[in-house]
Design a protein around this motif. Structure first.
Motif, short mmCIF file in Angstrom:
data_model
loop_
_atom_site.label_atom_id
_atom_site.label_comp_id
_atom_site.label_asym_id
_atom_site.label_seq_id
_atom_site.Cartn_x
_atom_site.Cartn_y
_atom_site.Cartn_z
N GLU A 1 0.82 -1.18 -0.20
CA GLU A 1 -0.03 0.01 -0.11
C GLU A 1 0.69 1.22 -0.14
O GLU A 1 0.48 2.28 -0.40
CB GLU A 1 -0.87 -0.01 1.29
N ALA A 29 -5.02 10.59 0.49
CA ALA A 29 -6.65 10.96 1.41
C ALA A 29 -7.51 11.69 0.17
O ALA A 29 -8.69 11.24 0.74
CB ALA A 29 -6.02 11.95 2.54
N ALA A 32 -9.15 8.58 -0.89
CA ALA A 32 -9.65 7.53 0.11
C ALA A 32 -10.95 8.30 0.84
O ALA A 32 -11.68 7.43 1.42
CB ALA A 32 -8.58 7.45 1.28
N HIS A 36 -15.55 6.92 2.85
CA HIS A 36 -16.06 7.51 4.14
C HIS A 36 -17.27 8.56 3.92
O HIS A 36 -17.64 9.14 5.05
CB HIS A 36 -15.10 8.26 4.88
N THR A 43 -14.04 8.38 12.50
CA THR A 43 -13.59 7.19 11.75
C THR A 43 -12.61 7.30 10.76
O THR A 43 -11.66 6.83 10.38
CB THR A 43 -14.68 6.54 11.28
N TRP A 44 -12.93 8.41 9.83
CA TRP A 44 -11.89 9.16 8.81
C TRP A 44 -10.71 9.50 9.77
O TRP A 44 -9.71 8.95 9.03
CB TRP A 44 -12.74 10.22 8.16
N ASP A 46 -9.17 8.39 12.24
CA ASP A 46 -8.41 7.06 12.58
C ASP A 46 -8.00 6.63 11.33
O ASP A 46 -6.77 6.13 11.38
CB ASP A 46 -9.47 6.25 13.47
N GLU A 47 -8.57 6.34 10.48
CA GLU A 47 -7.92 5.99 9.01
C GLU A 47 -6.69 6.59 8.65
O GLU A 47 -5.67 5.92 8.20
CB GLU A 47 -9.13 5.84 7.88
N VAL A 48 -6.82 8.05 8.68
CA VAL A 48 -5.80 8.73 8.33
C VAL A 48 -4.55 8.54 9.08
O VAL A 48 -3.47 8.68 8.68
CB VAL A 48 -6.22 10.43 8.08
N LYS A 50 -3.93 5.82 10.91
CA LYS A 50 -3.28 4.77 10.47
C LYS A 50 -2.34 4.64 9.41
O LYS A 50 -1.35 4.20 9.25
CB LYS A 50 -4.22 3.49 10.14
N HIS A 51 -2.87 5.32 8.28
CA HIS A 51 -1.94 5.35 6.99
C HIS A 51 -0.70 6.35 7.21
O HIS A 51 0.57 5.78 6.79
CB HIS A 51 -2.83 6.54 6.12
N ALA A 76 -6.91 15.17 7.45
CA ALA A 76 -7.99 14.43 7.74
C ALA A 76 -9.36 15.69 7.58
O ALA A 76 -10.43 15.82 7.11
CB ALA A 76 -8.34 13.63 8.92
#
Length: 152
Positions: A1, A29, A32, A36, A43-44, A46-48, A50-51, A76
């Motif tokens: 990824e 982003a 991505a 969302h 939630t968004w 948290d995803e950013v 993680k990335h 984000a």
């Protein structure tokens, strides 16, 4: 990824790591955010995060978590606000809250001043100045100007 140029540990120092992380994650982003739409901002975010953490692993000397989190939050928030769908959801939600009212704001707050607005227009027709009306009704001059502008 991870992008090819970050697939192996890189030696990047100073602001280079921050800029590299920012540029890499922001490009990811922009696309991505679509997954969302209609979701929740946290939630968004948290995803950013993680990335960003996965990009950070590619550096020989990792950035501290506080910098990763700050960069992730910046990306984000920007993407969330700039994504037309998410932004419209926010506007619609704020509009619904305003119409429903509550203890303050929205239509309920506006309705509380309806009688004062009627009095202000009547006083204006009697020849009173905006300043006199504001003092009499215990509101600001600016409020009187807005009422007159909106009701005339």
């Amino acid at each position: 990824e991870l992008p090819k140029k970050l697939s192996k540990k890189q030696e990047v120092s100073g602001l280079g790591r921050n800029c590299t992380m920012f540029d890499t994650v922001r490009k990811w982003a922009y696309k991505a955010i679509r997954a969302h739409r209609g979701g929740i901002y946290t939630t968004w975010l948290d995803e950013v995060v993680k990335h960003c953490l996965s990009v950070n692993e590619a550096f020989l000397e990792a950035l501290p978590y506080s910098e990763i989190k700050a960069t992730a939050k910046s990306i984000a928030t920007y993407c969330w606000k700039k994504d037309a769908y998410c932004y419209q959801e926010f506007i619609d939600r704020q509009s619904r809250k305003g119409k429903l009212g509550g203890l303050k704001g929205g239509k309920i707050r506006s309705d509380n001043y309806a009688s004062k607005r009627v009095k202000a227009l009547a006083m204006m027709k009697e020849g009173m100045t905006q300043k006199q009306i504001a003092t009499e009704l215990m509101v600001t001059d600016r409020t009187i100007r807005n009422w007159i502008k909106n009701d005339v």
